[in-house]
Design an enzyme around this catalytic site. Structure first.
Site, mmCIF file in Angstrom:
data_model
loop_
_atom_site.group_PDB
_atom_site.id
_atom_site.type_symbol
_atom_site.label_atom_id
_atom_site.label_comp_id
_atom_site.label_asym_id
_atom_site.label_seq_id
_atom_site.Cartn_x
_atom_site.Cartn_y
_atom_site.Cartn_z
ATOM 1 N N SER A 69 0.825 -1.210 0.000
ATOM 2 C CA SER A 69 0.000 0.000 0.000
ATOM 3 C C SER A 69 0.856 1.254 0.000
ATOM 4 C CB SER A 69 -0.888 0.025 1.244
ATOM 5 O OG SER A 69 -1.645 -1.151 1.321
HETATM 6 N N1 SAH Z 1 0.010 -5.285 4.070
HETATM 7 C C1 SAH Z 1 0.675 -5.587 2.818
HETATM 8 C C2 SAH Z 1 -0.137 -5.238 1.598
HETATM 9 C C3 SAH Z 1 -1.121 -6.276 1.357
HETATM 10 S S1 SAH Z 1 -1.907 -6.337 -0.208
HETATM 11 C C4 SAH Z 1 2.046 -4.939 2.728
HETATM 12 O O1 SAH Z 1 2.394 -4.138 3.596
HETATM 13 O O2 SAH Z 1 2.764 -5.269 1.790
HETATM 14 C C5 SAH Z 1 -3.209 -7.412 0.302
HETATM 15 C C6 SAH Z 1 -2.791 -8.820 0.604
HETATM 16 O O3 SAH Z 1 -3.949 -9.502 1.095
HETATM 17 C C7 SAH Z 1 -2.315 -9.613 -0.612
HETATM 18 O O4 SAH Z 1 -1.031 -10.103 -0.350
HETATM 19 C C8 SAH Z 1 -3.340 -10.732 -0.733
HETATM 20 O O5 SAH Z 1 -2.778 -11.959 -1.180
HETATM 21 C C9 SAH Z 1 -3.854 -10.841 0.690
HETATM 22 N N2 SAH Z 1 -5.162 -11.464 0.869
HETATM 23 C C10 SAH Z 1 -6.255 -11.395 0.086
HETATM 24 N N3 SAH Z 1 -7.253 -12.117 0.612
HETATM 25 C C11 SAH Z 1 -6.784 -12.663 1.774
HETATM 26 C C12 SAH Z 1 -7.342 -13.499 2.786
HETATM 27 N N4 SAH Z 1 -8.592 -13.962 2.736
HETATM 28 N N5 SAH Z 1 -6.558 -13.839 3.828
HETATM 29 C C13 SAH Z 1 -5.281 -13.388 3.928
HETATM 30 N N6 SAH Z 1 -4.702 -12.602 3.005
HETATM 31 C C14 SAH Z 1 -5.443 -12.241 1.946
#
Ligand code: SAH
Length: 224
Positions: A69
């Protein structure tokens, strides 16, 4: 120790200063959040080709169709949690591990769940190599939370869902705060939920955002 090339150091410092100035300008006033985002370097969490853009205020690819993000949105979410330092926090969406690393500077313990096995494995190795402790990682469907360690004082979901999963509300302590993007697959509003009693909560809208989808039992179905 060999001195760092002057141009690299100054570029990084200028980018970091610009990021912090922008965060303050946009209303991030929590000194702890700003300090944590100063201490945690973003470079190790972005792709090598994006190093010079590591502090730019937009999301960057981390592979597998996912993103890290933009700094402002990370700061907005973490500021809304109003952490004091002694909390147990659950993060859904480990991704690169960046926001978990920042959270580890703001709370007593971080539990973070990622559904993509490759991203989870990479984040685990990266956080260990960088020496971040106080972070437990799990690979699985975070729309169901991580019941074993509940209740959590704060929960942050870094992927967008159609509604706030009931499992997460159930795993939040009374008085706890939860931040999550809620809306369509493409665009959402950042919702802040404060649990006021076992069955009551308030919801505040913190503004428009665009996150990747939360894919899971209490999120969106798998893309076709
Ligand atoms: N916090 C992260 C950004 C995350 S992007 C950072 O600092 O880099 C969102 C993430 O959520 C992705 O990696 C995606 O694979 C994950 N995601 C999507 N659905 C999910 C679920 N049900 N459980 C866990 N992770 C999930």
């Amino acid at each position: 120790m060999r001195p760092q090339p002057h141009s690299y150091r100054s570029t990084r410092e200028r980018s970091l200063d610009a990021m912090l100035a922008l965060l303050e300008l946009r209303g991030i006033h929590d000194r702890c959040v700003l300090a944590a985002m100063t201490v945690v370097s973003r470079e190790p969490f972005v792709e090598t080709s994006d190093i010079l853009d590591a502090y730019a205020d937009h999301a960057l690819s981390i592979g597998h169709g996912q993103t890290i993000s933009q700094p402002y949105v990370v700061a907005l979410m973490l500021q809304a949690l109003e952490l004091q330092g002694n909390e147990h926090v659950l993060e859904i969406g480990t991704g690169s591990g960046y926001s978990a690393a920042v959270l580890s500077q703001l709370a007593a313990h971080v539990y973070t769940v990622e559904r993509d096995p490759m991203l989870s494995t990479t984040a685990r190795a990266r956080l260990a190599a960088l020496g971040y402790d106080g972070i437990d990682l799990m690979c699985g469907d975070g729309s169901l939370g991580w019941p074993e360690h509940a209740p959590y004082d704060a929960i942050v979901v870094t992927a967008g869902g159609p509604t706030i999963p009931q499992a997460l509300v159930d795993q939040l302590a009374i008085g706890g705060r939860l931040v999550m993007p809620v809306g369509s697959r493409e665009s959402q509003y950042l919702s802040l939920l404060v649990k006021t009693s076992a069955h009551d909560y308030t919801i505040t809208d913190l503004g428009a955002v665009a996150f990747v989808p939360l894919v899971g039992v209490q999120g969106w179905s798998e893309p076709a």
